[in-house]
Design a protein around this motif. Structure first.
Motif, short mmCIF file in Angstrom:
data_model
loop_
_atom_site.label_atom_id
_atom_site.label_comp_id
_atom_site.label_asym_id
_atom_site.label_seq_id
_atom_site.Cartn_x
_atom_site.Cartn_y
_atom_site.Cartn_z
N SER A 1 0.77 -0.92 0.17
CA SER A 1 -0.15 -0.40 -0.56
C SER A 1 0.59 1.16 0.50
N GLY A 2 0.08 2.30 -0.89
CA GLY A 2 1.03 3.31 -1.06
C GLY A 2 2.98 3.28 -2.19
N GLY A 3 2.78 1.36 -2.37
CA GLY A 3 3.31 2.03 -3.27
C GLY A 3 3.48 3.12 -4.17
N ASP A 4 4.58 2.59 -4.93
CA ASP A 4 4.90 3.25 -6.58
C ASP A 4 5.79 2.27 -7.65
N TYR A 5 5.09 1.75 -8.88
CA TYR A 5 5.53 1.02 -8.80
C TYR A 5 5.08 1.29 -10.73
N THR A 6 6.75 0.91 -11.62
CA THR A 6 7.16 0.92 -13.12
C THR A 6 6.74 -0.16 -13.29
N LEU A 7 6.29 -0.65 -14.97
CA LEU A 7 6.57 -0.85 -16.23
C LEU A 7 6.68 -0.83 -17.18
N LEU A 8 7.73 -1.79 -17.87
CA LEU A 8 8.56 -1.39 -19.24
C LEU A 8 7.99 -2.76 -20.31
N ILE A 9 6.99 -2.20 -21.12
CA ILE A 9 6.79 -3.00 -22.03
C ILE A 9 7.30 -3.27 -22.96
N ASN B 1 1.49 0.71 -27.79
CA ASN B 1 2.79 0.12 -30.03
C ASN B 1 2.54 -0.85 -30.13
N LYS B 2 2.44 -1.43 -30.81
CA LYS B 2 2.84 -2.78 -31.59
C LYS B 2 3.52 -2.93 -32.38
N THR B 3 4.20 -2.17 -32.81
CA THR B 3 5.41 -2.29 -33.64
C THR B 3 6.47 -2.61 -33.47
N ALA B 4 7.24 -2.88 -34.33
CA ALA B 4 8.52 -3.59 -33.92
C ALA B 4 9.28 -2.90 -32.56
N ASN B 5 9.82 -3.60 -31.70
CA ASN B 5 10.84 -3.02 -30.64
C ASN B 5 10.24 -1.50 -30.11
N ALA B 6 8.74 -2.34 -30.50
CA ALA B 6 8.67 -0.47 -29.49
C ALA B 6 8.63 -0.72 -27.58
N ILE B 7 8.68 0.20 -27.31
CA ILE B 7 8.64 0.21 -25.70
C ILE B 7 7.57 1.43 -25.01
N GLY B 8 6.96 1.16 -24.28
CA GLY B 8 5.85 1.66 -23.83
C GLY B 8 6.12 1.33 -22.18
N MET B 9 5.77 2.58 -21.26
CA MET B 9 5.68 2.90 -20.12
C MET B 9 4.83 2.46 -19.11
N VAL B 10 4.08 2.13 -17.89
CA VAL B 10 3.06 2.68 -17.13
C VAL B 10 3.62 2.68 -15.88
N GLU B 11 2.98 3.63 -15.52
CA GLU B 11 3.43 3.59 -13.65
C GLU B 11 1.58 3.63 -12.82
N PHE B 12 2.22 3.61 -11.53
CA PHE B 12 1.24 2.71 -11.17
C PHE B 12 1.52 3.40 -9.53
N ILE B 13 0.22 3.75 -8.72
CA ILE B 13 0.50 3.91 -7.12
C ILE B 13 -0.47 2.94 -6.47
N TYR B 14 -0.43 2.08 -5.89
CA TYR B 14 -1.04 1.06 -4.78
C TYR B 14 -2.04 1.59 -3.73
N ASP B 15 -3.04 1.18 -3.74
CA ASP B 15 -4.02 1.81 -2.21
C ASP B 15 -3.38 0.38 -1.14
N GLY B 16 -3.39 -0.85 -1.64
CA GLY B 16 -3.78 -1.51 -0.99
C GLY B 16 -5.38 -2.54 -1.67
N THR B 17 -5.35 -1.71 -2.98
CA THR B 17 -6.79 -3.11 -3.75
C THR B 17 -6.39 -2.66 -4.71
N ASN B 18 -5.88 -2.03 -4.86
CA ASN B 18 -6.08 -1.31 -6.65
C ASN B 18 -4.48 -0.51 -7.19
N TYR B 19 -4.17 -0.98 -8.50
CA TYR B 19 -3.02 -0.15 -9.00
C TYR B 19 -4.11 0.94 -10.12
#
Length: 667
Positions: free
Chosen positions: A604-612, A639-657
């Motif tokens: 809870s309260g964590g800050d998480y980043t996912l590179l895709i 973006n689904k082109t070859a070698n594309a990079i996306g980034m999503v950052e979340f805050i976790y509230d203990g139940t949901n991201y």
């Protein structure tokens, strides 16, 4: 910063609407229409190159005119500044009688005087005929010593626009000029043409012997043809619209259980549907593409009744009170009375007889049905007229009998009706009757009726075809689509396709596939892009994962849209990808397949980043956990082109991201 892509107002439907408003027809190359088999097509330049695809009038390419994408496949691109043109310098087309010029053109400067299609002549302009552009108008003209110039103004035209023009001489005093399938000018002034001083044909210029060459075309010319007869208004309209009748063999009626006999006349008089094969009699029964509406047809002798086809005693009944006979009359008879399809007794003139033919009544034909009884008395009814001036080189004649009423249709339109007044019915005297083409009697009956007609595609049904069926047989059907296929199935996509086995006669305007989660889908339909018959496939995306999918192919022409049978498959469920946040607050996943993410051990309260990242092929999709919440409830589209990079950052509230930052395309 949230960098989700915004959704602009869609201009695509408007653009498509505008396109189809200006280009509402998809034409066929004349090479693929019934007119290519016309015996009067004496020269035809497809303009894929300099060759004459029908006659012997190969052209010379002057100053390196190029062949490039044009109206239908390739055409010739002509640059006036370079004096480019095509011509045959030494051979006349001998157009002294009836003729038709047919040509597609596209000018880049309609203000410029451009003679772009017509006969090449010598100094004195004897017998000239041509189509040209002058003062932003499309025009045609002809010349003869007896009457001088005869000119036609077809009206204003635009730059950078495709047009079809046809110039027709039906008689010395009957001239017609067509633009985009519609007659725009005509004349009854007399101009009897001569071949004197005609020396060839030019495309893209006006060439007059020692007077030189000038008035060059600036633009494109395609699919240019010359006929030694007058095409009908219907035929010229079909060239422009691309809508042509089809051989019955390729229509749904071929599979009709009531089609009892059908003679295609492809080199013989065999019955393609039943067992009433014919035997040719006389030396003047012949088969040729010049006699055929579709492929080959038959000519039934032009001089006497010894030239005919005998199909013997019919194995299947062709004689009844209820029937339909339909055929294409490719050329009108030359005699005053002519029998087409008759059944007559073998023992003499007093056997039961029935049949139909036509009689000359001065300036046209009257169709007739006849019936006799055993005493030799009977009844003849006449109905359905066709004037000689109405004839094209291929009219569809349909006779329908539903005793005691008979009707005649010409080119799909009812033209006459009659009612038998007596009590006689059509009867068949066992096996003694013979089915005859081109003769009304059998065995020892005298018969002076002459032949002379050229016919094609003759069919007999033992039921009454409806008015709609007869109309469609002339004007065309909706397409035929078969064999749905699927391949390369993933969790959200597949390669779908089908086979368009027939365009129905009218040209295709679209083909593609549809999918849904219930049978016979008409939703999620996407065009594949081409408008030809044959097998096609295209990639479809956006399908739900792990779902049973129905799909089918479709094709559309101006008659309607047809679908194939359904195919089915199940999309795969993406393989899971477990993201354990105990390992790191920043993690990276490279996609080599569709994946379903599972998040575990968030604090809870964590800050998480996912590179895709997409791998070197790209195209992969992801499914998010249910407890990931997005701004507006809308997941990002990566973006689904070859070698594309996306980034999503979340805050976790203990139940949901909870979404914090999204960057969809990092470079």
């Amino acid at each position: 910063m949230n960098t989700k892509s915004f959704k602009p107002l869609s201009l695509v439907p408007f653009a498509l609407c505008l396109f189809f408003t200006l280009n509402s027809f998809a034409q066929k190359e004349l090479y693929l229409t019934p007119l290519f088999n016309d015996a009067n097509l004496i020269a035809y330049w497809r303009l894929e190159n300099i060759a004459d695809s029908k006659g012997s009038y190969t052209l010379t390419n002057v100053n390196n005119a190029t062949f490039t994408t044009a109206k239908i496949n390739n055409g010739v691109n002509l640059v006036a500044a370079s004096s480019q043109h095509l011509y045959n310098a030494s051979t006349s087309l001998n157009l002294t009688g009836s003729f038709t010029y047919s040509v597609w053109f596209y000018s880049t400067d309609v203000t410029q005087d451009q003679r772009f299609f017509g006969e090449r002549i010598s100094n004195n302009s004897i017998g000239a005929s041509m189509i040209f552009i002058n003062s932003s108008h499309i025009k045609a003209e002809t010349y003869s010593v007896s009457g001088g110039w005869l000119s036609f103004d077809g009206g204003a035209i635009l730059n950078n626009t495709w047009y079809h023009a046809a110039f027709v001489k039906a008689a010395d005093n009957e001239w017609h000029f067509f633009l985009n399938g519609v007659e725009v000018a005509s004349s009854t002034a007399s101009r009897s043409l001569s071949n004197n001083l005609k020396v060839g044909f030019a495309i893209g210029a006006n060439a007059q012997g020692s007077n030189g060459v000038g008035s060059y075309m600036n633009g494109l010319v395609d699919d240019a043809a010359v006929f030694s007869r007058a095409l009908s208004a219907n035929e010229i309209s079909s060239i422009y619209t691309g809508n042509w009748p089809q051989e019955l063999y390729l229509t749904p009626l071929y599979n009709d259980a009531n089609l009892v006999s059908y003679w295609r006349f492809e080199g013989n008089s065999n019955d393609s549907k039943g067992s009433n094969n014919g035997t040719d009699h006389g030396s003047n029964v012949g088969y040729s593409s010049g006699y055929g509406k579709f492929g080959q047809g038959v000519q039934l002798g032009a001089t006497n009744a010894t030239n005919y086809i005998d199909c013997g005693a019919p194995a299947t009944g062709l004689v009844s009170d209820i029937f339909t006979v339909t055929l294409w009359l490719v050329k009108k008879p030359t005699s005053s009375g002519w029998k087409l399809l008759y059944s007559r007794g073998a023992s003499g003139c007093i056997e039961p007889m029935c049949g139909f033919g036509w009689l000359d009544w001065g300036d046209g034909l009257n169709f007739s049905l006849a019936v006799d009884n055993a005493a030799g008395t009977g009844e003849l009814v006449q109905f359905g007229s066709l004037r000689y001036s109405d004839f094209t080189n291929g009219d569809m004649i349909t006779i329908v009998c539903n005793w005691p009423t008979a009707k005649c249709y010409i080119n799909g339109v009812e033209r006459g009706t009659a009612t038998f007044g007596g009590s006689l019915h059509f009867t068949q005297n066992g096996g003694s009757n013979h089915v005859l083409f081109g003769r009304g009697n059998y065995n020892n009956c005298a018969d002076a009726d002459a032949g002379g007609a050229q016919i094609d595609d003759l069919a007999v049904f033992n039921r009454v075809l409806t008015t709609t069926e007869i109309s469609k047989l002339f004007s065309g059907y909706a397409p035929t689509v078969t064999t749905p296929t699927s391949a390369s199935i993933t969790s959200n996509g597949a390669l779908l396709g089908a086979n368009v086995t027939s365009d129905g006669g009218p040209v295709l305007t679209a083909r593609g596939t549809c999918w849904g989660t219930s049978a016979n889908p008409t939703t999620n339909c996407v065009v594949e892009g081409a408008t030809t018959t044959g097998v096609f496939t295209h990639a479809r995306t956006g399908l739900p994962s792990g779902t049973f999918i129905y799909y089918r192919g479709y094709a559309t022409n101006n008659v309607g849209t047809s679908y194939s049978a359904d195919g089915t498959f199940t999309t795969s469920s993406p393989s899971p990808a477990n993201v354990n946040w105990n390992n790191s607050n920043v993690q990276e996943i490279t996609l080599a397949a569709d994946r379903t993410f599972i998040f575990t051990n968030g604090k809870s309260g964590g800050d998480y980043t996912l590179l895709i990242k997409q791998n070197s092929t790209g195209g992969w999709s992801i499914s998010w956990p249910a407890n990931v919440k997005w701004d507006g409830g809308i997941p990002p589209v990566l973006n689904k082109t070859a070698n594309a990079i996306g980034m999503v950052e979340f805050i976790y509230d203990g139940t949901n991201y909870l979404e914090k930052v999204i960057n969809l395309d990092i470079k």
